[in-house]
Design a protein around this motif. Structure first.
Motif, PDB file in Angstrom:
ATOM      1  N   VAL A 153      -5.260 -41.246 -17.039  1.00 49.83           N
ATOM      2  CA  VAL A 153      -6.093 -40.088 -17.310  1.00 49.83           C
ATOM      3  C   VAL A 153      -7.175 -40.116 -16.241  1.00 49.83           C
ATOM      4  O   VAL A 153      -7.918 -41.090 -16.126  1.00 49.83           O
ATOM      5  N   TYR A 154      -7.227 -39.057 -15.441  1.00 49.29           N
ATOM      6  CA  TYR A 154      -8.091 -38.979 -14.264  1.00 49.29           C
ATOM      7  C   TYR A 154      -9.355 -38.205 -14.603  1.00 49.29           C
ATOM      8  O   TYR A 154      -9.286 -37.092 -15.137  1.00 49.29           O
ATOM      9  N   LEU A 155     -10.513 -38.807 -14.274  1.00 47.74           N
ATOM     10  CA  LEU A 155     -11.803 -38.174 -14.507  1.00 47.74           C
ATOM     11  C   LEU A 155     -12.573 -38.123 -13.188  1.00 47.74           C
ATOM     12  O   LEU A 155     -13.210 -39.113 -12.787  1.00 47.74           O
ATOM     13  N   PRO A 156     -12.507 -37.005 -12.451  1.00 44.99           N
ATOM     14  CA  PRO A 156     -13.308 -36.882 -11.238  1.00 44.99           C
ATOM     15  C   PRO A 156     -14.788 -36.801 -11.605  1.00 44.99           C
ATOM     16  O   PRO A 156     -15.153 -36.228 -12.642  1.00 44.99           O
ATOM     17  N   CYS A 157     -15.632 -37.365 -10.752  1.00 42.86           N
ATOM     18  CA  CYS A 157     -17.073 -37.423 -11.027  1.00 42.86           C
ATOM     19  C   CYS A 157     -17.858 -36.927  -9.814  1.00 42.86           C
ATOM     20  O   CYS A 157     -17.366 -36.946  -8.687  1.00 42.86           O
ATOM     21  N   SER A 158     -19.108 -36.526 -10.055  1.00 38.44           N
ATOM     22  CA  SER A 158     -19.899 -35.902  -8.989  1.00 38.44           C
ATOM     23  C   SER A 158     -20.767 -36.878  -8.204  1.00 38.44           C
ATOM     24  O   SER A 158     -21.145 -36.577  -7.070  1.00 38.44           O
ATOM     25  N   THR A 159     -21.097 -38.027  -8.776  1.00 34.77           N
ATOM     26  CA  THR A 159     -22.010 -38.943  -8.088  1.00 34.77           C
ATOM     27  C   THR A 159     -21.498 -40.372  -8.152  1.00 34.77           C
ATOM     28  O   THR A 159     -20.732 -40.744  -9.051  1.00 34.77           O
ATOM     29  N   GLY A 160     -21.958 -41.181  -7.202  1.00 34.77           N
ATOM     30  CA  GLY A 160     -21.581 -42.589  -7.192  1.00 34.77           C
ATOM     31  C   GLY A 160     -22.473 -43.382  -6.260  1.00 34.77           C
ATOM     32  O   GLY A 160     -23.000 -42.847  -5.275  1.00 34.77           O
ATOM     33  N   ARG A 161     -22.639 -44.664  -6.595  1.00 33.49           N
ATOM     34  CA  ARG A 161     -23.456 -45.568  -5.785  1.00 33.49           C
ATOM     35  C   ARG A 161     -22.775 -46.932  -5.716  1.00 33.49           C
ATOM     36  O   ARG A 161     -22.199 -47.405  -6.689  1.00 33.49           O
ATOM     37  N   LEU A 162     -22.874 -47.557  -4.542  1.00 33.60           N
ATOM     38  CA  LEU A 162     -22.325 -48.889  -4.317  1.00 33.60           C
ATOM     39  C   LEU A 162     -23.392 -49.745  -3.651  1.00 33.60           C
ATOM     40  O   LEU A 162     -23.999 -49.321  -2.672  1.00 33.60           O
ATOM     41  N   SER A 163     -23.610 -50.942  -4.198  1.00 30.39           N
ATOM     42  CA  SER A 163     -24.557 -51.890  -3.608  1.00 30.39           C
ATOM     43  C   SER A 163     -23.882 -53.230  -3.416  1.00 30.39           C
ATOM     44  O   SER A 163     -23.085 -53.667  -4.262  1.00 30.39           O
ATOM     45  N   GLU A 164     -24.199 -53.887  -2.308  1.00 29.27           N
ATOM     46  CA  GLU A 164     -23.751 -55.246  -2.042  1.00 29.27           C
ATOM     47  C   GLU A 164     -24.959 -56.075  -1.621  1.00 29.27           C
ATOM     48  O   GLU A 164     -25.693 -55.687  -0.717  1.00 29.27           O
ATOM     49  N   PHE A 165     -25.178 -57.166  -2.313  1.00 26.88           N
ATOM     50  CA  PHE A 165     -26.294 -58.069  -2.021  1.00 26.88           C
ATOM     51  C   PHE A 165     -27.624 -57.318  -1.941  1.00 26.88           C
ATOM     52  O   PHE A 165     -28.448 -57.560  -1.076  1.00 26.88           O
ATOM     53  N   GLY A 166     -27.820 -56.380  -2.863  1.00 27.17           N
ATOM     54  CA  GLY A 166     -29.071 -55.645  -2.950  1.00 27.17           C
ATOM     55  C   GLY A 166     -29.222 -54.497  -1.983  1.00 27.17           C
ATOM     56  O   GLY A 166     -30.246 -53.816  -1.985  1.00 27.17           O
ATOM     57  N   VAL A 167     -28.227 -54.246  -1.148  1.00 25.19           N
ATOM     58  CA  VAL A 167     -28.301 -53.160  -0.172  1.00 25.19           C
ATOM     59  C   VAL A 167     -27.361 -52.034  -0.611  1.00 25.19           C
ATOM     60  O   VAL A 167     -26.158 -52.252  -0.774  1.00 25.19           O
ATOM     61  N   GLU A 168     -27.922 -50.840  -0.811  1.00 22.91           N
ATOM     62  CA  GLU A 168     -27.109 -49.709  -1.234  1.00 22.91           C
ATOM     63  C   GLU A 168     -26.478 -49.020  -0.031  1.00 22.91           C
ATOM     64  O   GLU A 168     -27.141 -48.754   0.971  1.00 22.91           O
ATOM     65  N   TRP A 169     -25.178 -48.745  -0.137  1.00 22.67           N
ATOM     66  CA  TRP A 169     -24.478 -48.018   0.912  1.00 22.67           C
ATOM     67  C   TRP A 169     -24.970 -46.576   0.949  1.00 22.67           C
ATOM     68  O   TRP A 169     -25.130 -45.943  -0.098  1.00 22.67           O
ATOM     69  N   PRO A 170     -25.204 -46.016   2.133  1.00 19.19           N
ATOM     70  CA  PRO A 170     -25.595 -44.605   2.218  1.00 19.19           C
ATOM     71  C   PRO A 170     -24.390 -43.698   1.999  1.00 19.19           C
ATOM     72  O   PRO A 170     -23.249 -44.132   2.089  1.00 19.19           O
ATOM     73  N   GLY A 171     -24.674 -42.433   1.725  1.00 23.09           N
ATOM     74  CA  GLY A 171     -23.615 -41.455   1.570  1.00 23.09           C
ATOM     75  C   GLY A 171     -23.425 -41.032   0.127  1.00 23.09           C
ATOM     76  O   GLY A 171     -24.106 -41.505  -0.783  1.00 23.09           O
ATOM     77  N   SER A 172     -22.496 -40.125  -0.060  1.00 21.28           N
ATOM     78  CA  SER A 172     -22.185 -39.635  -1.402  1.00 21.28           C
ATOM     79  C   SER A 172     -20.709 -39.251  -1.460  1.00 21.28           C
ATOM     80  O   SER A 172     -20.066 -39.047  -0.427  1.00 21.28           O
ATOM     81  N   PRO A 173     -20.177 -39.138  -2.675  1.00 13.66           N
ATOM     82  CA  PRO A 173     -18.776 -38.740  -2.800  1.00 13.66           C
ATOM     83  C   PRO A 173     -18.579 -37.272  -2.424  1.00 13.66           C
ATOM     84  O   PRO A 173     -19.520 -36.481  -2.432  1.00 13.66           O
ATOM     85  N   THR A 174     -17.353 -36.935  -2.090  1.00 14.37           N
ATOM     86  CA  THR A 174     -16.976 -35.555  -1.781  1.00 14.37           C
ATOM     87  C   THR A 174     -16.245 -34.966  -2.978  1.00 14.37           C
ATOM     88  O   THR A 174     -15.281 -35.552  -3.466  1.00 14.37           O
ATOM     89  N   VAL A 175     -16.713 -33.807  -3.444  1.00 21.28           N
ATOM     90  CA  VAL A 175     -16.060 -33.077  -4.528  1.00 21.28           C
ATOM     91  C   VAL A 175     -15.378 -31.867  -3.916  1.00 21.28           C
ATOM     92  O   VAL A 175     -15.954 -31.185  -3.065  1.00 21.28           O
ATOM     93  N   TYR A 176     -14.146 -31.617  -4.317  1.00 18.72           N
ATOM     94  CA  TYR A 176     -13.389 -30.514  -3.732  1.00 18.72           C
ATOM     95  C   TYR A 176     -12.472 -29.904  -4.790  1.00 18.72           C
ATOM     96  O   TYR A 176     -12.085 -30.577  -5.752  1.00 18.72           O
ATOM     97  N   PRO A 177     -12.122 -28.621  -4.633  1.00 25.77           N
ATOM     98  CA  PRO A 177     -11.237 -27.979  -5.610  1.00 25.77           C
ATOM     99  C   PRO A 177      -9.806 -28.458  -5.430  1.00 25.77           C
ATOM    100  O   PRO A 177      -9.370 -28.751  -4.319  1.00 25.77           O
ATOM    101  N   GLY A 178      -9.103 -28.541  -6.516  1.00 20.73           N
ATOM    102  CA  GLY A 178      -7.694 -28.918  -6.485  1.00 20.73           C
ATOM    103  C   GLY A 178      -6.877 -27.912  -7.269  1.00 20.73           C
ATOM    104  O   GLY A 178      -7.436 -27.055  -7.963  1.00 20.73           O
ATOM    105  N   PRO A 179      -5.557 -28.006  -7.213  1.00 17.45           N
ATOM    106  CA  PRO A 179      -4.714 -27.027  -7.912  1.00 17.45           C
ATOM    107  C   PRO A 179      -4.828 -27.109  -9.431  1.00 17.45           C
ATOM    108  O   PRO A 179      -4.562 -26.133 -10.123  1.00 17.45           O
ATOM    109  N   ARG A 180      -5.258 -28.262  -9.950  1.00 20.42           N
ATOM    110  CA  ARG A 180      -5.367 -28.425 -11.408  1.00 20.42           C
ATOM    111  C   ARG A 180      -6.810 -28.585 -11.872  1.00 20.42           C
ATOM    112  O   ARG A 180      -7.054 -28.943 -13.011  1.00 20.42           O
ATOM    113  N   GLY A 181      -7.770 -28.348 -10.961  1.00 26.88           N
ATOM    114  CA  GLY A 181      -9.170 -28.520 -11.322  1.00 26.88           C
ATOM    115  C   GLY A 181      -9.878 -29.317 -10.246  1.00 26.88           C
ATOM    116  O   GLY A 181      -9.293 -29.669  -9.224  1.00 26.88           O
TER     117      GLY A 181
END
Length: 196
Positions: A153-181
């Motif tokens: 069961v797939y749940l696309p999401c609008s935001t996300g964050r990743l940190s390694e050793f206290g350092v957060e990666w820059p950037g954000s996820p890409t949301v795009y339209p698909g044929p089923r949503g």
């Protein structure tokens, strides 16, 4: 003796669990995506209720500088990277030649209304803003020369964050339209099974 047709190889369940993924794409100072820029990293968090490689959790991080894993079982994490994750479309631009491992333990919260967090001492992953919930099935998911049956069961999401050793990666996820949503490079995949 005549030719005897080969008996199709019997597939068996390889993993039952969940997988949450996040590919971060570069953004400008205003937080808008930089057009045409590929993802800078891909994180995949596995929760295996059962698998032929073991059970538990593992965080895999793929970058152009290499792959890293976090968790309590190095073999389990490395096997998930080599047998499944490296074949994900999101991981295609990050070749897997070796993987470094850091021992870590995660506090995991999975909420199908709000999102997902996996907080460890060395790394953490957060995915939120659920956009949709729908069944996904790939009867011939390519794993190099082999293939698998994948369903979840797939749940696309609008935001996300990743940190390694206290350092957060820059950037954000890409949301795009698909044929089923809507689809996104931040997602939760629950009730997941792999048959190989």
């Amino acid at each position: 003796m005549g030719n005897i047709p080969a008996v199709p190889r019997r597939r068996s369940v390889a993993l039952i669990g969940a997988n949450c993924g996040l590919a971060l794409h570069p953004v400008d100072r205003k937080g808008a995506h930089v057009p045409g820029e590929p993802a800078s990293c891909f994180a995949s968090f596995w929760m295996a209720d059962w698998s032929k490689w073991g059970t538990g959790t593992a965080l895999l991080v793929a970058t152009l500088q290499g792959w890293r894993s976090y968790g309590s079982n190095e073999f389990f994490a490395a096997t998930l990277a080599s047998e499944l994750t490296r074949f994900f479309p999101e991981a295609a631009r990050f070749p897997l030649s070796a993987i470094s491992h850091t021992d870590d333990a995660f506090d995991v919260k999975l909420d199908l209304e709000r999102g997902f967090t996996a907080t460890g001492r060395r790394a953490s992953l957060e995915i939120s803003g659920v956009l949709d919930r729908r069944q996904f099935s790939a009867p011939d998911f390519q794993l190099g020369p082999a293939s698998a049956v994948l369903s979840n069961v797939y749940l696309p999401c609008s935001t996300g964050r990743l940190s390694e050793f206290g350092v957060e990666w820059p950037g954000s996820p890409t949301v795009y339209p698909g044929p089923r949503g809507p689809s996104s490079s931040a997602y939760m995949a629950v009730a997941e099974s792999w048959v190989i």
